[in-house]
Scaffold this active site. Structure first.
Site, mmCIF file in Angstrom:
data_model
loop_
_atom_site.group_PDB
_atom_site.id
_atom_site.type_symbol
_atom_site.label_atom_id
_atom_site.label_comp_id
_atom_site.label_asym_id
_atom_site.label_seq_id
_atom_site.Cartn_x
_atom_site.Cartn_y
_atom_site.Cartn_z
ATOM 1 N N TYR A 1 -2.136 0.169 10.603
ATOM 2 C CA TYR A 1 -2.248 -0.289 9.210
ATOM 3 C C TYR A 1 -0.980 0.032 8.434
ATOM 4 C CZ TYR A 1 -3.815 -0.631 4.381
ATOM 5 O OH TYR A 1 -3.914 -0.953 3.047
ATOM 6 N N SER B 1 0.859 -1.196 0.000
ATOM 7 C CA SER B 1 0.000 0.000 0.000
ATOM 8 C C SER B 1 0.883 1.229 0.000
ATOM 9 C CB SER B 1 -0.881 0.009 1.255
ATOM 10 O OG SER B 1 -1.514 1.267 1.434
#
Length: 257
Positions: free
Chosen positions: A167, A154
């Site tokens: 995250y 990501s």
């Protein structure tokens, strides 16, 4: 594992570059996009995910379009389950060419919300799930003298924003693990990290903290389709054996942070 007679259904099934590709987290978002595109391009896809009803729907849809696919219920947090996912594919197909470690969760929250169980879930899926995939595929790639690991990380691997500390930490870990793998692996093993920006998916649906959910709704107002990421995967695996595409960052053109 549900199997299909890909020899008669796969588009381009006589192509010498047809690959056996395993995809985790394959029933929604990026994982589903990858499975659909690669099957449409003539590869044999083995799709793993937790939701069996969606796996069934995915298999029916892909086969109706002439693609070749097997599906299997898969929990990437269970090391033995991931090993079976890979080993059963090798037993059925004789080899594997690519594993796309895509499964991930994103229940964002501020650290002072103390949603510790959600933190653990992100670590279990995003980090341990990746490691389980590497551990399961590595012996086969070494035996074959070929193979391709692909990690879906990501843009969160490159920067941290409020509500995303854990995250982003898991995605930085995914990036670091994959880069370490690239450096350690034998030259016949290829390694690619793909870091998407905002993509249409269900990831934000797992956010339980109202503040984080509201912020993410606005942040995700400009998103690209999962097929944008799938095209990048297709590009990486289609390169000659001596070409290793190591990192790809893919964002919507309107996304700046």
């Amino acid at each position: 594992m549900t199997r299909t007679t890909s020899e008669t259904t796969g588009q381009g099934s006589d192509r010498s570059d047809r690959k056996v590709v395993l995809v985790t987290g394959a029933t929604s978002g990026i994982g589903e996009g990858i499975a659909r595109r690669l099957a449409a391009e003539g590869h044999h896809v083995v799709a793993g995910a937790r939701r069996e009803d969606r796996l069934t729907d995915l298999a029916k849809s892909v086969r109706a379009e002439g693609g070749s696919i097997d599906v299997r219920r898969l929990d990437v947090t269970d090391r033995a389950d991931v090993a079976r996912f890979v080993d059963e594919t090798v037993a059925a197909r004789g080899h594997i060419d690519v594993i796309v470690n895509n499964a991930g969760v994103m229940p964002l929250s501020r650290l002072d919300s103390l949603l510790v169980d959600e933190w653990h879930r992100m670590i279990d899926v995003n980090v341990k799930g990746l490691l389980h995939g590497i551990a399961a595929a590595m012996p086969h790639f070494q035996r074959q003298n070929s193979g391709h690991f692909i990690t879906i990380a990501s843009i969160g691997a490159y920067s941290v924003v409020p509500t995303a500390a854990v995250y982003c930490a898991t995605k930085y870990a995914a990036w670091a693990i994959t880069e370490g793998l690239r450096q350690e692996a034998e030259p016949f093993i290829r390694v690619t990290t793909v870091s998407p920006g905002v993509v249409e998916s269900e990831l934000a649906d797992t956010i339980t903290e109202p503040e984080a959910a509201a912020a993410m709704k606005a942040y995700r107002s400009a998103a690209i389709s999962p097929d944008a990421i799938a095209r990048a995967i297709s590009y990486a695996i289609s390169q000659p054996a001596d070409v290793d595409v190591n990192e790809l960052v893919i964002r919507p053109v309107r996304q700046r942070p």
